[in-house]
Design a protein around this motif. Structure first.
Motif, PDB file in Angstrom:
ATOM      1  N   LEU A  60       0.822  -1.208   0.000  1.00 55.53           N
ATOM      2  CA  LEU A  60       0.000   0.000   0.000  1.00 55.53           C
ATOM      3  C   LEU A  60       0.859   1.262   0.000  1.00 55.53           C
ATOM      4  N   GLY A  61       2.041   1.194   0.619  1.00 51.50           N
ATOM      5  CA  GLY A  61       2.963   2.321   0.557  1.00 51.50           C
ATOM      6  C   GLY A  61       3.456   2.571  -0.857  1.00 51.50           C
ATOM      7  N   GLY A  62       3.659   1.502  -1.627  1.00 51.24           N
ATOM      8  CA  GLY A  62       4.019   1.639  -3.033  1.00 51.24           C
ATOM      9  C   GLY A  62       2.886   2.247  -3.841  1.00 51.24           C
ATOM     10  N   TYR A  63       1.658   1.831  -3.518  1.00 50.74           N
ATOM     11  CA  TYR A  63       0.489   2.438  -4.156  1.00 50.74           C
ATOM     12  C   TYR A  63       0.458   3.940  -3.869  1.00 50.74           C
ATOM     13  N   LEU A  64       0.707   4.327  -2.613  1.00 52.25           N
ATOM     14  CA  LEU A  64       0.701   5.746  -2.267  1.00 52.25           C
ATOM     15  C   LEU A  64       1.736   6.504  -3.085  1.00 52.25           C
ATOM     16  N   GLY A  65       2.913   5.918  -3.300  1.00 50.70           N
ATOM     17  CA  GLY A  65       3.924   6.575  -4.117  1.00 50.70           C
ATOM     18  C   GLY A  65       3.459   6.812  -5.542  1.00 50.70           C
ATOM     19  N   ILE A  66       2.828   5.811  -6.137  1.00 52.06           N
ATOM     20  CA  ILE A  66       2.304   5.957  -7.501  1.00 52.06           C
ATOM     21  C   ILE A  66       1.148   6.956  -7.517  1.00 52.06           C
ATOM     22  N   TYR A  67       0.275   6.876  -6.502  1.00 56.48           N
ATOM     23  CA  TYR A  67      -0.828   7.838  -6.394  1.00 56.48           C
ATOM     24  C   TYR A  67      -0.287   9.260  -6.252  1.00 56.48           C
ATOM     25  N   LEU A  68       0.719   9.443  -5.406  1.00 56.37           N
ATOM     26  CA  LEU A  68       1.335  10.756  -5.216  1.00 56.37           C
ATOM     27  C   LEU A  68       1.864  11.311  -6.528  1.00 56.37           C
ATOM     28  N   LEU A  69       2.462  10.454  -7.320  1.00 52.00           N
ATOM     29  CA  LEU A  69       2.998  10.860  -8.614  1.00 52.00           C
ATOM     30  C   LEU A  69       1.902  11.263  -9.601  1.00 52.00           C
ATOM     31  N   LEU A  70       0.826  10.484  -9.668  1.00 51.23           N
ATOM     32  CA  LEU A  70      -0.178  10.673 -10.722  1.00 51.23           C
ATOM     33  C   LEU A  70      -1.311  11.629 -10.362  1.00 51.23           C
ATOM     34  N   GLN A  71      -1.632  11.789  -9.075  1.00 44.27           N
ATOM     35  CA  GLN A  71      -2.700  12.706  -8.709  1.00 44.27           C
ATOM     36  C   GLN A  71      -2.248  14.128  -9.045  1.00 44.27           C
ATOM     37  N   GLN A  72      -3.179  14.981  -9.372  1.00 39.37           N
ATOM     38  CA  GLN A  72      -2.828  16.320  -9.820  1.00 39.37           C
ATOM     39  C   GLN A  72      -3.389  17.409  -8.915  1.00 39.37           C
ATOM     40  N   PHE A  78       8.644  14.995  -4.275  1.00 34.36           N
ATOM     41  CA  PHE A  78       9.720  14.005  -4.409  1.00 34.36           C
ATOM     42  C   PHE A  78      10.288  13.980  -5.823  1.00 34.36           C
ATOM     43  N   GLU A  79      11.611  13.910  -5.888  1.00 29.97           N
ATOM     44  CA  GLU A  79      12.290  13.765  -7.174  1.00 29.97           C
ATOM     45  C   GLU A  79      12.408  12.304  -7.577  1.00 29.97           C
ATOM     46  N   ASN A  80      12.354  11.414  -6.603  1.00 29.38           N
ATOM     47  CA  ASN A  80      12.497   9.980  -6.842  1.00 29.38           C
ATOM     48  C   ASN A  80      11.373   9.239  -6.123  1.00 29.38           C
ATOM     49  N   ILE A  81      10.780   8.281  -6.814  1.00 28.10           N
ATOM     50  CA  ILE A  81       9.761   7.432  -6.199  1.00 28.10           C
ATOM     51  C   ILE A  81      10.141   5.974  -6.459  1.00 28.10           C
ATOM     52  N   ILE A  82      10.207   5.212  -5.378  1.00 27.23           N
ATOM     53  CA  ILE A  82      10.472   3.777  -5.459  1.00 27.23           C
ATOM     54  C   ILE A  82       9.229   3.075  -4.952  1.00 27.23           C
ATOM     55  N   ASP A 108       5.720  13.889 -19.707  1.00 27.51           N
ATOM     56  CA  ASP A 108       6.688  13.074 -18.984  1.00 27.51           C
ATOM     57  C   ASP A 108       6.292  12.988 -17.506  1.00 27.51           C
ATOM     58  N   LEU A 109       7.021  12.157 -16.759  1.00 23.87           N
ATOM     59  CA  LEU A 109       6.708  11.971 -15.335  1.00 23.87           C
ATOM     60  C   LEU A 109       7.316  13.051 -14.459  1.00 23.87           C
ATOM     61  N   ASN A 110       8.412  13.662 -14.880  1.00 24.17           N
ATOM     62  CA  ASN A 110       9.085  14.708 -14.130  1.00 24.17           C
ATOM     63  C   ASN A 110       9.666  14.209 -12.801  1.00 24.17           C
TER      64      ASN A 110
END
Length: 124
Positions: A60-72, A78-82, A108-110
């Protein structure tokens, strides 16, 4: 980030709310906590001088990272998401709807993104 008392990761690491996990759906509030409280505390009170920030999450923490990246709605600090074995199934794979919306608005993802998924996790 630790918790005093009961762990609330099912609340903090998810958005939107889903009936498969009671109390879920607090991801937006958690992102605001990261942006408005946690990162300023780390910078100002702990005297961390690095300007590059990395988010690391599993399941779920990985999901949060992807959600953080894609939500607008909120800035991604963060510059890096793992994202290790992110729970991409959450809320009927809602994250893929976000990805489609993000792709329509951005070229791009930025950020630097590393995502891993194991071969026994049901991914085909």
């Amino acid at each position: 980030v630790g918790y005093k008392g009961k762990i609330k990761r099912e609340r903090d690491f998810t958005y939107p709310q889903d009936n498969i996990m009671r109390g879920s759906g607090g991801g937006k509030a958690y992102i605001q906590f990261i942006n408005n409280e946690l990162l300023p505390y780390v910078k100002n009170e702990l005297n961390i001088t690095s300007t590059e920030k990395t988010f690391l999450g599993h399941s779920l923490g990985g999901y949060l990272g992807i959600y953080l990246l894609l939500q607008q709605e909120f800035p991604n600090p963060f510059e890096n998401i793992i994202a290790v074995s992110p729970s991409l199934f959450w809320h009927d794979a809602y994250i893929f709807d976000l990805e489609n919306a993000y792709a329509k608005a951005h070229n791009d993802l930025n950020v630097n993104l590393y995502m891993s998924v194991g071969d026994l996790e049901g991914v085909t």
